[in-house]
Every structure is written in C-alpha cells, then in structure tokens.
Design an enzyme around this catalytic site. Sequence first.
Site, short mmCIF file in Angstrom:
data_model
loop_
_atom_site.label_atom_id
_atom_site.label_comp_id
_atom_site.label_asym_id
_atom_site.label_seq_id
_atom_site.Cartn_x
_atom_site.Cartn_y
_atom_site.Cartn_z
N ALA A 143 -7.29 8.78 -2.87
CA ALA A 143 -7.01 7.55 -3.58
C ALA A 143 -6.22 6.81 -2.55
CB ALA A 143 -6.14 7.82 -4.75
N TYR A 144 -5.12 7.29 -1.76
CA TYR A 144 -4.40 6.49 -1.06
C TYR A 144 -5.41 5.91 0.31
CZ TYR A 144 -1.02 5.73 2.91
OH TYR A 144 -0.44 5.11 3.71
N GLY A 145 -6.33 6.90 0.98
CA GLY A 145 -7.21 6.47 1.89
C GLY A 145 -7.86 5.33 1.42
N THR A 147 -7.35 2.83 -0.65
CA THR A 147 -6.50 2.05 -0.84
C THR A 147 -6.38 1.20 0.48
OG1 THR A 147 -4.41 2.83 -0.90
CG2 THR A 147 -5.34 2.41 -2.83
N LYS A 148 -5.98 1.92 1.62
CA LYS A 148 -5.91 1.47 2.84
C LYS A 148 -7.10 1.00 3.45
CE LYS A 148 -1.52 1.95 3.12
NZ LYS A 148 -0.42 0.59 3.36
#
Length: 250
Positions: A143-145, A147-148
């Site tokens: 999820a974090y990756g 968004t980035k």
Amino acid sequence: MAVIVVTGGTRGIGRGLAKELIARGAQVVICGRGGVDEAAAELGATGVVCDMTDRAQVKNLWEKAASLGPVAHWVNNAGVSTARKPLTELPAEQIETVVNANLLGVLNGSAVAARHMLEQGFGTVWNMEGFGSDGRTMPGLVAYGATKRAVTYVTDGLAKELKGTPVKAAHLSPGMVVTDLLVQEYTPEELEKAKKIFNILADKVETVTPFLAEGILKGVKNGGRVAWLTTPKIAFRFATAGFNKRDLFA
C-alpha cells in the site's frame, strides 16, 4: 526572504528540512495535524494546523503562507505508512489512511499550490518520493509503495501540465532515512537483520536534509529531481561496505 511551505513539518524529514531551510534564510511555514505550535516555536517557523486530505484546510494553509509573502516553494512531504503486513492482512482503515495521506494529500497540495503559483507568476511544487517511487516492490509495503509510485506519476504529469508556464513541478528523493517510518513494525529479530542494509544505504535526517534544502533553493528544471541516494552512490556504498563500517543506531 523566500516563503516556503513544508507539509508534515513537525517531525522526521519534514522537520529537518524546515530547520535547514530556515538556517539558509527562508521563511518557512510548516503544517501538521498535531504538535504544530511546539514544533514551530522550536524551529522559528510559522505553524498551521492542516489536514492535507481536506481541500478547504489546504487552501487555508496557502492563504496563511501567502500572507507572509509570495510562496516560492511548496513541499508536499506529509505522509504515513502502514503496518508491515501482507496486503491481505492489512486492515482496510490503514489502507485508506495511507492512500489519503500519501496520495490525496499530495494531489490537494499540488493542485492548490500550482493554481496560486500560476496566479502569482512563479513557484515550484516539490513532491517527496519514497520506497516504491522507482517501481521497486517489497512484501509488507504494497500500500505504501503504491502511493509513492503514484506520487511520482502525479509529479511527472503535473510537470507536463505546467510546461510553458513560469511554474514548475519537481521531485524530492531523500533515499533511505532513519525515521519512525523506516523502523516501525519490525520485531527485534527482524530489525537486527534490516540494520545490515540500513547501515549501508540509510542516512540520518541531519545528513540528508541539508542537501535537500540546498537543492530546493538552487532549483531544477520543470520535472527535475533532487536525489540524495543515486545509483552510483548505492553502488559505491555496497562496494566499500566491508571497509566503511557504519552504525546509524549506536
């Protein structure tokens, strides 16, 4: 003095960046959802409480900053991460939180800042990259990756939309920095293993942020990037790791 907005400037990279910009003569406005007054007082910055997922609050942030003078730079730094769990085990509310903070917040900040910068006739919108921006993937950071990766797309797309105008969009790439976001959710055993890589590739906030601050003030072309951990630097660090022992956690 240049007026510069740093979102998420109450802690971590954002706080370090604000400190370095102020040391170089900039008038800095920081924002966050909590701890703003304390951080602003310690830094000598102007603090504004702002939830970047709320467009009205982002507009208010711009107005507060613009009341101090023309805003030369706007840095979309605010962001969060999730627990290090497989996507199938990640609570829906965590996914929603990270997408809202890391993507919706950047979209809001970019839209508001770019619009007003076009009206004032100059300025640069900087978006903070992170793990995943270059397409790399890692279990537990889906999820974090994602968004980035999206933030990089937003910046490139915005740069094309701004082509031919006096306003620019650009990337800030701090590399691997030892903050709460980097080391959270590891078990003691996992962290000991991870430290081997961190001690090769990572840096402390106070090492990276002077470089980023200088890059912001110097400026880049539209769509450009200020990057700390470049491919040649990564190769050099791995090649010399056996001779250059680093302990960022001492």
